[in-house]
Scaffold this motif. Structure first.
Motif, PDB file in Angstrom:
ATOM      1  N   ILE A 205       1.088 -24.534  68.030  1.00  8.22           N
ATOM      2  CA  ILE A 205       0.977 -23.712  68.911  1.00  8.22           C
ATOM      3  C   ILE A 205       0.562 -24.995  69.787  1.00  8.22           C
ATOM      4  O   ILE A 205       0.803 -24.021  71.157  1.00  8.22           O
ATOM      5  N   ILE A 206      -0.193 -25.141  69.957  1.00  8.22           N
ATOM      6  CA  ILE A 206      -0.837 -25.859  71.009  1.00  8.22           C
ATOM      7  C   ILE A 206       0.438 -26.912  71.712  1.00  8.22           C
ATOM      8  O   ILE A 206       0.442 -27.183  72.882  1.00  8.22           O
ATOM      9  N   GLU A 207       1.124 -27.578  70.274  1.00  4.88           N
ATOM     10  CA  GLU A 207       2.583 -27.902  70.899  1.00  4.88           C
ATOM     11  C   GLU A 207       3.200 -26.791  72.106  1.00  4.88           C
ATOM     12  O   GLU A 207       3.473 -27.460  73.825  1.00  4.88           O
ATOM     13  N   ALA A 208       3.237 -25.587  71.744  1.00  2.00           N
ATOM     14  CA  ALA A 208       3.824 -24.640  72.195  1.00  2.00           C
ATOM     15  C   ALA A 208       3.233 -24.176  74.194  1.00  2.00           C
ATOM     16  O   ALA A 208       4.248 -24.560  74.994  1.00  2.00           O
ATOM     17  N   ILE A 209       2.128 -24.510  74.082  1.00  2.00           N
ATOM     18  CA  ILE A 209       1.293 -24.021  75.113  1.00  2.00           C
ATOM     19  C   ILE A 209       1.361 -25.462  76.115  1.00  2.00           C
ATOM     20  O   ILE A 209       1.970 -25.292  77.338  1.00  2.00           O
ATOM     21  N   ALA A 210       1.725 -26.622  75.536  1.00  3.93           N
ATOM     22  CA  ALA A 210       1.976 -27.787  76.724  1.00  3.93           C
ATOM     23  C   ALA A 210       3.449 -28.108  76.694  1.00  3.93           C
ATOM     24  O   ALA A 210       3.392 -28.179  77.894  1.00  3.93           O
ATOM     25  N   GLU A 211       3.948 -27.537  75.657  1.00  2.00           N
ATOM     26  CA  GLU A 211       5.972 -27.132  76.150  1.00  2.00           C
ATOM     27  C   GLU A 211       5.812 -26.235  77.667  1.00  2.00           C
ATOM     28  O   GLU A 211       6.401 -26.607  78.328  1.00  2.00           O
ATOM     29  N   ALA A 212       5.296 -25.074  77.309  1.00  2.00           N
ATOM     30  CA  ALA A 212       5.655 -24.308  78.378  1.00  2.00           C
ATOM     31  C   ALA A 212       4.993 -24.192  79.837  1.00  2.00           C
ATOM     32  O   ALA A 212       5.135 -23.924  81.362  1.00  2.00           O
ATOM     33  N   ARG A 213       3.730 -25.242  79.466  1.00  2.00           N
ATOM     34  CA  ARG A 213       2.888 -25.259  80.670  1.00  2.00           C
ATOM     35  C   ARG A 213       4.035 -26.186  81.601  1.00  2.00           C
ATOM     36  O   ARG A 213       3.664 -26.360  83.468  1.00  2.00           O
ATOM     37  N   GLU A 214       4.596 -27.230  81.290  1.00  2.00           N
ATOM     38  CA  GLU A 214       5.215 -28.183  81.987  1.00  2.00           C
ATOM     39  C   GLU A 214       6.484 -27.497  82.782  1.00  2.00           C
ATOM     40  O   GLU A 214       7.177 -27.424  83.597  1.00  2.00           O
ATOM     41  N   HIS A 215       7.122 -26.200  82.154  1.00  4.69           N
ATOM     42  CA  HIS A 215       7.491 -24.585  83.263  1.00  4.69           C
ATOM     43  C   HIS A 215       7.061 -23.994  84.239  1.00  4.69           C
ATOM     44  O   HIS A 215       8.159 -23.616  85.410  1.00  4.69           O
ATOM     45  N   GLY A 216       5.801 -25.104  85.076  1.00  2.02           N
ATOM     46  CA  GLY A 216       5.520 -25.007  86.391  1.00  2.02           C
ATOM     47  C   GLY A 216       4.684 -23.592  86.203  1.00  2.02           C
ATOM     48  O   GLY A 216       3.769 -23.266  85.369  1.00  2.02           O
ATOM     49  N   ASP A 217       5.172 -21.959  87.597  1.00  2.00           N
ATOM     50  CA  ASP A 217       3.795 -21.138  87.523  1.00  2.00           C
ATOM     51  C   ASP A 217       3.011 -21.032  85.934  1.00  2.00           C
ATOM     52  O   ASP A 217       3.879 -19.633  85.526  1.00  2.00           O
ATOM     53  N   LEU A 218       2.268 -20.757  86.015  1.00  2.00           N
ATOM     54  CA  LEU A 218       1.509 -19.756  84.650  1.00  2.00           C
ATOM     55  C   LEU A 218       1.624 -18.099  85.472  1.00  2.00           C
ATOM     56  O   LEU A 218       1.271 -17.862  83.337  1.00  2.00           O
ATOM     57  N   LYS A 219       1.929 -17.684  85.721  1.00  2.00           N
ATOM     58  CA  LYS A 219       1.551 -16.559  85.805  1.00  2.00           C
ATOM     59  C   LYS A 219       2.698 -15.398  85.750  1.00  2.00           C
ATOM     60  O   LYS A 219       2.420 -14.339  85.090  1.00  2.00           O
ATOM     61  N   GLU A 220       3.875 -15.749  85.855  1.00  2.00           N
ATOM     62  CA  GLU A 220       5.394 -15.798  85.409  1.00  2.00           C
ATOM     63  C   GLU A 220       5.794 -16.436  84.164  1.00  2.00           C
ATOM     64  O   GLU A 220       7.536 -16.413  84.241  1.00  2.00           O
ATOM     65  N   ASN A 221       5.224 -17.080  83.513  1.00  2.00           N
ATOM     66  CA  ASN A 221       5.431 -17.823  82.202  1.00  2.00           C
ATOM     67  C   ASN A 221       5.428 -17.028  81.132  1.00  2.00           C
ATOM     68  O   ASN A 221       4.181 -17.214  80.616  1.00  2.00           O
ATOM     69  N   ALA A 222       6.553 -16.777  80.373  1.00  2.00           N
ATOM     70  CA  ALA A 222       5.679 -15.515  79.415  1.00  2.00           C
ATOM     71  C   ALA A 222       5.826 -16.529  78.075  1.00  2.00           C
ATOM     72  O   ALA A 222       5.234 -15.894  77.156  1.00  2.00           O
ATOM     73  N   GLU A 223       6.492 -17.347  77.868  1.00  2.00           N
ATOM     74  CA  GLU A 223       6.988 -18.314  77.059  1.00  2.00           C
ATOM     75  C   GLU A 223       4.611 -18.826  77.038  1.00  2.00           C
ATOM     76  O   GLU A 223       4.584 -18.956  76.038  1.00  2.00           O
TER      77      GLU A 223
END
Length: 158
Positions: A29-47
Motif C-alpha cells: 500500500i505504501i508503494e501504491a501511494i508513492a506511485e500515485a503521488r508521482e501522477h501529480g494533482d492529488l485532488k483528482e487522483n483516483a489511484e
C-alpha cells in the motif's frame, strides 16, 4: 478489559494474518501511494485515494487483530486432560435424538466461529447448553426451530 477465550489455532491464524498485513500488505500500500503521488494533482487522483482508503482498512484491521490478541485468553485444549466433560475448545459429537442424525462441533471463541466449518461460538445457545455436560448426557437446546434434544456421543480434545 475482559479476557476473551480463544483457541490456540485461532490465535495462530490471527498472528499469521497480522504478520501478512505488516510485512506484505502494508509495504504494498505504501508503494501504491508513492506511485500515485508521482501522477501529480492529488485532488483528482483516483489511484491515490483508493490506496489511502486501503491503507485505512489495513491499519484498522492491524489494530483490530492486535486488540483481539492482547485480550485473548489462549486455551490449548490438547494440553487439558479429557474427562469427557464439554469445555471450551473441545470437539463434541452430538446425536439428535429425534432424527438420529449426528453432528460434530468445535466450541470456539466468537471471532473464530464459522458454521460452515462446524465451529460454533462458546456464546451460542447450543454451546451454552453443552458446557459442563459429559459424554452420554442428554441436553435440550432451544433453537429457532424449537427444542432439540441431543445426546453427547463424544468429546475430543483435538
Amino acid at each position: 478489559m475482559n479476557q476473551v477465550p480463544m483457541t490456540a489455532q485461532g490465535a495462530e491464524a490471527l498472528r499469521e494474518e497480522l504478520n501478512h498485513l505488516k510485512t506484505v500488505k502494508r509495504p504494498e500500500i505504501i508503494e501504491a501511494i508513492a506511485e500515485a503521488r508521482e501522477h501529480g494533482d492529488l485532488k483528482e487522483n483516483a489511484e491515490y485515494h483508493a490506496a489511502r482508503e486501503q491503507q485505512g482498512f489495513c491499519e484498522g484491521r492491524i489494530q483490530d487483530i492486535e486488540g483481539k490478541l492482547s485480550n485473548a485468553q489462549i486455551i490449548d485444549v490438547t494440553k487439558i486432560p479429557n474427562t469427557g466433560k464439554v469445555i471450551f475448545g473441545v470437539t463434541v459429537t452430538l446425536l439428535n435424538i429425534d432424527t438420529d442424525e449426528e453432528v460434530t462441533y468445535q466450541i470456539v471463541g466468537d471471532d473464530e466461529s464459522d458454521i460452515k466449518q462446524n465451529r460454533i461460538s462458546v456464546n451460542s445457545p447450543i454451546a451454552r447448553a453443552l458446557i459442563g455436560k459429559e459424554v452420554d448426557s442428554e441436553v435440550e437446546v432451544t433453537t429457532p426451530g424449537g427444542q432439540v434434544e441431543y445426546e453427547i456421543v463424544a468429546v475430543e480434545h483435538a
